[in-house]
Design an enzyme around this catalytic site. Sequence first.
Site, PDB file in Angstrom:
ATOM      1  N   GLY A   1      10.112  -1.787   0.977  1.00 56.41           N
ATOM      2  CA  GLY A   1      10.888  -1.745   2.006  1.00 56.41           C
ATOM      3  C   GLY A   1      10.112  -2.037   3.355  1.00 56.41           C
TER       4      GLY A   1
ATOM      5  N   GLU B   1      16.205   2.507  22.212  1.00 55.67           N
ATOM      6  CA  GLU B   1      16.930   3.225  21.006  1.00 55.67           C
ATOM      7  C   GLU B   1      16.733   4.473  20.874  1.00 55.67           C
ATOM      8  OE1 GLU B   1      18.230  -0.755  18.450  1.00 55.67           O
ATOM      9  OE2 GLU B   1      16.853   0.660  17.361  1.00 55.67           O
TER      10      GLU B   1
ATOM     11  N   THR C   1       8.248  -1.490   7.149  1.00 54.34           N
ATOM     12  CA  THR C   1       8.405  -0.857   8.176  1.00 54.34           C
ATOM     13  C   THR C   1       9.778  -0.599   8.496  1.00 54.34           C
ATOM     14  OG1 THR C   1       6.555  -1.690   9.114  1.00 54.34           O
ATOM     15  CG2 THR C   1       8.168  -0.922  10.795  1.00 54.34           C
TER      16      THR C   1
ATOM     17  N   GLY D   1       5.224  -1.774  22.535  1.00 53.99           N
ATOM     18  CA  GLY D   1       5.204  -3.039  21.506  1.00 53.99           C
ATOM     19  C   GLY D   1       4.546  -2.710  20.220  1.00 53.99           C
TER      20      GLY D   1
ATOM     21  N   LYS E   1       0.841  -1.136   0.065  1.00 55.38           N
ATOM     22  CA  LYS E   1      -0.063   0.003  -0.004  1.00 55.38           C
ATOM     23  C   LYS E   1       0.883   1.353  -0.104  1.00 55.38           C
ATOM     24  CE  LYS E   1      -1.077  -0.783   4.777  1.00 55.38           C
ATOM     25  NZ  LYS E   1      -1.108   0.240   5.960  1.00 55.38           N
ATOM     26  N   ARG E   2       2.062   1.226   0.429  1.00 57.91           N
ATOM     27  CA  ARG E   2       3.003   2.429   0.146  1.00 57.91           C
ATOM     28  C   ARG E   2       3.576   2.246  -1.125  1.00 57.91           C
ATOM     29  NH1 ARG E   2       5.320   0.658   5.433  1.00 57.91           N
ATOM     30  NH2 ARG E   2       5.293   2.245   6.741  1.00 57.91           N
TER      31      ARG E   2
ATOM     32  N   HIS F   1      44.289 -10.303  16.715  1.00 58.79           N
ATOM     33  CA  HIS F   1      44.857  -9.429  17.910  1.00 58.79           C
ATOM     34  C   HIS F   1      45.194  -8.104  17.253  1.00 58.79           C
ATOM     35  CE1 HIS F   1      46.116  -8.201  21.767  1.00 58.79           C
ATOM     36  NE2 HIS F   1      47.180  -7.912  21.355  1.00 58.79           N
TER      37      HIS F   1
HETATM   38  C1  LIG Z   1      11.782   1.945  14.992  1.00 59.07           C
HETATM   39  C2  LIG Z   1      12.017   0.486  14.652  1.00 59.07           C
HETATM   40  C3  LIG Z   1      13.286  -0.020  14.690  1.00 59.07           C
HETATM   41  C4  LIG Z   1      13.402  -1.237  14.443  1.00 59.07           C
HETATM   42  N1  LIG Z   1      14.661  -1.662  14.387  1.00 59.07           N
HETATM   43  C5  LIG Z   1      14.814  -3.030  14.102  1.00 59.07           C
HETATM   44  C6  LIG Z   1      16.216  -3.532  13.949  1.00 59.07           C
HETATM   45  O1  LIG Z   1      17.211  -2.754  14.042  1.00 59.07           O
HETATM   46  N2  LIG Z   1      16.489  -4.881  13.583  1.00 59.07           N
HETATM   47  C7  LIG Z   1      15.284  -5.704  13.286  1.00 59.07           C
HETATM   48  O2  LIG Z   1      15.470  -6.979  12.955  1.00 59.07           O
HETATM   49  N3  LIG Z   1      14.172  -5.084  13.250  1.00 59.07           N
HETATM   50  C8  LIG Z   1      14.038  -3.970  13.714  1.00 59.07           C
HETATM   51  N4  LIG Z   1      12.631  -3.471  13.575  1.00 59.07           N
HETATM   52  C9  LIG Z   1      11.700  -4.418  13.469  1.00 59.07           C
HETATM   53  C10 LIG Z   1      11.449  -4.776  11.995  1.00 59.07           C
HETATM   54  O3  LIG Z   1      11.163  -3.403  11.174  1.00 59.07           O
HETATM   55  C11 LIG Z   1      10.289  -5.842  11.652  1.00 59.07           C
HETATM   56  O4  LIG Z   1      10.396  -6.772  12.352  1.00 59.07           O
HETATM   57  C12 LIG Z   1      10.109  -5.795  10.114  1.00 59.07           C
HETATM   58  O5  LIG Z   1       9.992  -4.688   9.389  1.00 59.07           O
HETATM   59  C13 LIG Z   1       8.991  -6.791   9.730  1.00 59.07           C
HETATM   60  O6  LIG Z   1       9.029  -7.230   8.514  1.00 59.07           O
HETATM   61  P1  LIG Z   1       7.737  -7.691   7.734  1.00 59.07           P
HETATM   62  O7  LIG Z   1       8.295  -8.037   6.174  1.00 59.07           O
HETATM   63  O8  LIG Z   1       7.002  -8.520   8.460  1.00 59.07           O
HETATM   64  O9  LIG Z   1       6.823  -6.339   7.732  1.00 59.07           O
HETATM   65  P2  LIG Z   1       6.859  -4.852   7.508  1.00 59.07           P
HETATM   66  O10 LIG Z   1       8.350  -4.490   7.456  1.00 59.07           O
HETATM   67  O11 LIG Z   1       5.953  -4.329   8.433  1.00 59.07           O
HETATM   68  O12 LIG Z   1       6.308  -4.736   5.992  1.00 59.07           O
HETATM   69  C14 LIG Z   1       4.784  -4.906   5.747  1.00 59.07           C
HETATM   70  C15 LIG Z   1       4.622  -4.136   4.780  1.00 59.07           C
HETATM   71  O13 LIG Z   1       2.988  -4.420   4.395  1.00 59.07           O
HETATM   72  C16 LIG Z   1       2.482  -3.244   3.863  1.00 59.07           C
HETATM   73  N5  LIG Z   1       0.964  -3.652   3.904  1.00 59.07           N
HETATM   74  C17 LIG Z   1       0.265  -3.888   4.946  1.00 59.07           C
HETATM   75  N6  LIG Z   1      -0.971  -4.200   4.820  1.00 59.07           N
HETATM   76  C18 LIG Z   1      -1.222  -4.109   3.341  1.00 59.07           C
HETATM   77  C19 LIG Z   1      -2.286  -4.505   2.366  1.00 59.07           C
HETATM   78  N7  LIG Z   1      -3.372  -5.029   2.870  1.00 59.07           N
HETATM   79  N8  LIG Z   1      -1.962  -4.490   1.356  1.00 59.07           N
HETATM   80  C20 LIG Z   1      -0.709  -4.090   0.900  1.00 59.07           C
HETATM   81  N9  LIG Z   1       0.264  -3.794   1.399  1.00 59.07           N
HETATM   82  C21 LIG Z   1       0.197  -4.034   2.937  1.00 59.07           C
HETATM   83  C22 LIG Z   1       2.786  -2.006   4.668  1.00 59.07           C
HETATM   84  O14 LIG Z   1       2.545  -1.108   3.979  1.00 59.07           O
HETATM   85  C23 LIG Z   1       4.306  -2.691   4.763  1.00 59.07           C
HETATM   86  O15 LIG Z   1       4.889  -1.843   3.732  1.00 59.07           O
HETATM   87  C24 LIG Z   1      12.271  -2.054  13.988  1.00 59.07           C
HETATM   88  C25 LIG Z   1      11.048  -1.604  14.123  1.00 59.07           C
HETATM   89  C26 LIG Z   1      10.708  -0.126  14.298  1.00 59.07           C
HETATM   90  C27 LIG Z   1       9.496   0.183  14.373  1.00 59.07           C
END
Ligand SMILES: Cc1cc2nc3c(=O)[nH]c(=O)nc-3n(C[C@H](O)[C@H](O)[C@H](O)COP(=O)(O)OP(=O)(O)OC[C@H]3O[C@@H](n4cnc5c(N)ncnc54)[C@H](O)[C@@H]3O)c2cc1C
Length: 455
Positions: free
Chosen positions: A38, A182, A40, A261, A33-34, A434
């Site tokens: 890439g 963080e 979150t 969380g 949807k974004r 080392h």
């Molecule tokens: C501030 C912060 C810092 C973080 N730092 C770390 C880190 O350093 N290391 C680490 O391992 N993890 C970190 N995380 C956690 C990490 O970002 C997530 O675990 C990871 O992004 C999860 O990946 P994902 O692919 O499951 O989902 P996401 O990355 O959340 O991606 C999901 C995507 O699905 C899309 N979407 C949702 N619903 C729909 C729909 N119906 N139709 C179309 N698109 C949709 C969204 O727009 C989004 O782009 C951090 C999170 C935050 C918030």
Amino acid sequence: MKYDVIVIGSGPGGYVAAIRAAQLGLTVASIDKRKELGGTCLNVGCIPSKALLHATELYWKMEHQAQEFGLKATSCTYSLEKIMERKQKIVTSFNEGIRALFKKNKITFFQGSAKLLSPTKVQVAGEVIEGENIILATGSEPTPLPFLPFDEKQILSSTGALSLDHVPKKLLVIGAGVIGVELGSVYSRLGSQVEFVEFLDRICPTLDTSLSSEFEKILTKQGMRFRLSTKVLSAEITPDQITLRTSSEQLTGDTTLIAVGRRPFTQNLGLEAVGITLTPQGAVPIDHRFRTVVPTIYAIGDIVDGPMLAHKASEEGVAVAEIIAGQNPVLNYLAIPNVIYTSPEVAAVGLTEEEAKKLNLTIKTGLFPFKVNSRAKCTGEEEGFVKIIADSTTDTILGIHILGAHASELIAAASLAIQNKLTTLQLAHTPHAHPTLSEALKEAALALHQRAIHR
Ligand SMILES: Cc1cc2nc3c(=O)[nH]c(=O)nc-3n(C[C@H](O)[C@H](O)[C@H](O)COP(=O)(O)OP(=O)(O)OC[C@H]3O[C@@H](n4cnc5c(N)ncnc54)[C@H](O)[C@@H]3O)c2cc1C
């Protein structure tokens, strides 16, 4: 056109699944949807937070450590606007990078909110597309507090905290977990007074207890304040002040960050239409091959059980693509590391001492502090230690926990050890360069056999 695979969500779970599926010769459509790829992680998570952490750590070191190194910086200042601009440039360059990878792998991208219509059909941007298989990777969202709705100005989620246009005078952080500490560190280094309210009796509660108590001491020394075993009960908000009423006292600040969380995001995905019911925690239930109750629909990443980590989502993305292509990948969840990118960093893989004891394992532990590591002395990064937990009968490494500079890099060797079920003697007998911080790993392994050389 009917695709072999439709991937909903282009975060580190979804885009990696899409690329791996394409590498395996499958036709792939990706939907988000974004407009930016890439998820979150890239847009409002891992990457922007690490860019801010690095910039502010440099500033903090100039302010607090330069003199110790014989350096004189007469006036060290910062521009928050420039720090944010640099962060955004990094994000944008990776957005473009993933788009190029999609092109290279002939993945078709649809922008829009996807909705399941049937086990093989998805509606997006007014079109219906069809897939032999569908992978759900829609990620997670910040959990709000019912009496403190996010406005991203005064009441921040992590997303708002990554794009502030000013440094709060007093930042109240609700939740002293990874994201809280963080982002709290970022603003503390820039001059905010940062105070945490944490419901549990320790910070970052998934860490081995010995690390979390030492970590709290270090962050406190940096100026952050922690109120543990304290619950926020209600809040009063005026345009320039927030008052939190807690189980112990009232706290005031000008801004609050809610970091209690994240929860799986499945809104408007149409799960009911295909008969998928969520767990009580809001996750999509799957079997050990990432399959939901609908045989053509799989789910990975933050919307399923397990740690909400980008690399966990990516490992699952690779595995599910290989399963769809007929392979039999094995994912060892015990070898997935956890990192906190503060200063010093914290990184852990495998079992904590408490978890090992709960499993009735007989264990031994080895410890080595960085203050006697020669490289740490040279770089002025002497805080923290390495702790190794091993099975006392077989000597197999069960967990490695690092509190110290560059722990995020050091943990890779620890994951390799856990993934390959190495013993502490195998680690101890491996030559390490080392002077390096990694020698602390070797020494902690030697310490388990009362053979540490430098202690
Ligand atoms: C501030 C912060 C810092 C973080 N730092 C770390 C880190 O350093 N290391 C680490 O391992 N993890 C970190 N995380 C956690 C990490 O970002 C997530 O675990 C990871 O992004 C999860 O990946 P994902 O692919 O499951 O989902 P996401 O990355 O959340 O991606 C999901 C995507 O699905 C899309 N979407 C949702 N619903 C729909 C729909 N119906 N139709 C179309 N698109 C949709 C969204 O727009 C989004 O782009 C951090 C999170 C935050 C918030």
